[in-house]
Scaffold this motif. Structure first.
Motif, PDB file in Angstrom:
ATOM      1  N   UNK A 184       0.823  -1.214   0.000  1.00  0.00           N
ATOM      2  CA  UNK A 184       0.000   0.000   0.000  1.00  0.00           C
ATOM      3  C   UNK A 184       0.858   1.266   0.000  1.00  0.00           C
ATOM      4  N   UNK A 185       1.973   1.224  -0.717  1.00  0.00           N
ATOM      5  CA  UNK A 185       2.803   2.407  -0.878  1.00  0.00           C
ATOM      6  C   UNK A 185       3.703   2.756   0.299  1.00  0.00           C
ATOM      7  N   UNK A 186       3.861   1.843   1.257  1.00  0.00           N
ATOM      8  CA  UNK A 186       4.739   2.113   2.390  1.00  0.00           C
ATOM      9  C   UNK A 186       5.524   0.853   2.752  1.00  0.00           C
ATOM     10  N   UNK A 187       6.583   1.031   3.511  1.00  0.00           N
ATOM     11  CA  UNK A 187       7.393  -0.101   3.944  1.00  0.00           C
ATOM     12  C   UNK A 187       6.618  -0.903   4.978  1.00  0.00           C
ATOM     13  N   UNK A 188       6.409  -2.195   4.683  1.00  0.00           N
ATOM     14  CA  UNK A 188       5.624  -3.050   5.568  1.00  0.00           C
ATOM     15  C   UNK A 188       6.506  -3.916   6.462  1.00  0.00           C
ATOM     16  N   UNK A 189       7.704  -4.258   6.002  1.00  0.00           N
ATOM     17  CA  UNK A 189       8.617  -5.073   6.803  1.00  0.00           C
ATOM     18  C   UNK A 189      10.028  -4.848   6.300  1.00  0.00           C
ATOM     19  N   UNK A 190      10.992  -5.017   7.205  1.00  0.00           N
ATOM     20  CA  UNK A 190      12.396  -4.808   6.837  1.00  0.00           C
ATOM     21  C   UNK A 190      13.302  -5.591   7.776  1.00  0.00           C
ATOM     22  N   UNK A 191      14.504  -5.866   7.305  1.00  0.00           N
ATOM     23  CA  UNK A 191      15.527  -6.515   8.129  1.00  0.00           C
ATOM     24  C   UNK A 191      16.887  -6.077   7.599  1.00  0.00           C
ATOM     25  N   UNK A 192      17.851  -5.960   8.509  1.00  0.00           N
ATOM     26  CA  UNK A 192      19.161  -5.434   8.147  1.00  0.00           C
ATOM     27  C   UNK A 192      20.280  -6.311   8.688  1.00  0.00           C
ATOM     28  N   UNK A 193      21.491  -6.039   8.196  1.00  0.00           N
ATOM     29  CA  UNK A 193      22.693  -6.601   8.793  1.00  0.00           C
ATOM     30  C   UNK A 193      23.557  -5.455   9.303  1.00  0.00           C
ATOM     31  N   UNK A 194      24.469  -5.797  10.201  1.00  0.00           N
ATOM     32  CA  UNK A 194      25.470  -4.848  10.668  1.00  0.00           C
ATOM     33  C   UNK A 194      26.778  -5.595  10.874  1.00  0.00           C
ATOM     34  N   UNK A 195      27.861  -4.863  11.002  1.00  0.00           N
ATOM     35  CA  UNK A 195      29.195  -5.433  11.242  1.00  0.00           C
ATOM     36  C   UNK A 195      29.561  -6.473  10.193  1.00  0.00           C
ATOM     37  N   UNK A 196      29.125  -6.270   8.945  1.00  0.00           N
ATOM     38  CA  UNK A 196      29.509  -7.206   7.889  1.00  0.00           C
ATOM     39  C   UNK A 196      31.019  -7.180   7.701  1.00  0.00           C
TER      40      UNK A 196
END
Length: 265
Positions: A184-196
């Motif tokens: 619906x035109x917006x971010x519904x879910x997300x996931x990230x990494x760090x310290x790659x």
């Protein structure tokens, strides 16, 4: 023997840490990214007297310390180094290693987390929830939309300004990546990494908008993120303290490998 490490020790140190790349995620990333000649970072090593091989490591990043050893080591020797730093704030690491310092250093608080690792995806359980929904890899133009999702998640305590600057920095430096899905035109879910780093990465900031929970979107983005990194030959790890919330990770192949302690002086 314990001594401060330098650039000539890099290859031997990374080979030693690379035997357990998930557990040594932060050590590997800090050495690869910042080396041995920074004011904010120092690295010490303990060596086997018989063959001169590294047997234990202690890293200082700012006022935080991180020890690692593959077996018995000189805990008191490392503790003596730490106690010389009056600004020391925290010691963190594998619970079995960090806990050894209690007899030498007084801590006011300890936080314990579960530590899980993924080496390969569980193929049968990692199938996306819908062929009609696909996860996209974020670029700088997506930062505002993704961080707006994070702003509304109560568990995330980072300020809006910090969350945006942190995401921009990780995307620009390649020390992290983010996948997301839109509805619906917006971010519904997300996931990230760090310290790659060249061997491993950590999963962080897994979030789903309240309006879209229960649809498997978080599983989709985490699976895509993990698939990306596993295909590059990297192991993944994460911390969690809520076993119920960890079910998503267990379904795609994460396995507990121990505890992680953060001990505050």
């Amino acid at each position: 023997m314990i001594r401060k490490l330098n650039e000539q020790d890099r290859a031997a140190l990374l080979a030693f840490l690379g035997k357990d790349p998930a557990l040594n995620l932060f050590l590997i990333a800090d050495v690869e990214n910042f080396g041995f000649d920074q004011d904010f970072q120092e690295v010490w090593g303990e060596f086997e007297p018989e063959n001169g091989q590294i047997k234990a490591v202690l890293l200082r990043y700012e006022y935080n310390y991180l020890p690692y050893a593959a077996g018995p080591f000189n805990v008191q020797g490392f503790a003596d180094i730490i106690k010389q730093d009056e600004r020391m704030e925290m010691l963190s690491g594998s619970a079995s290693i960090a806990g050894l310092f209690n007899q030498y250093i007084s801590f006011r608080k300890e936080k314990s987390m579960h530590f899980a690792e993924l080496k390969e995806l569980d193929g049968e359980k990692s199938v996306p929830v819908s062929a009609e929904i696909s996860a996209q890899r974020a670029t700088l133009q997506h930062v505002e939309s993704i961080c707006s999702l994070m702003d509304g998640i109560e568990e995330f305590e980072v300020s809006p300004e910090s969350s945006r600057s942190n995401m921009r920095r990780t995307l620009e430096t390649g020390t992290g990546r983010t996948y997301f899905v839109e509805r619906d035109g917006r971010t519904a879910a997300a996931a990230s990494t760090t310290a790659e780093n060249s061997m491993s990465a950590m999963i962080v900031s897994v979030a789903t908008h309240p309006d879209y929970r229960g649809e498997g979107l978080a599983t989709l983005v985490v699976t895509k993120l993990c698939s990306d990194l596993v295909s590059e030959g990297k192991s993944l790890c994460l911390f969690y303290d809520n076993p119920d919330a960890a079910s998503i990770y267990k379904r795609i192949g994460f396995r507990d490998i121990g505890g992680w302690s953060m001990m505050y002086r």
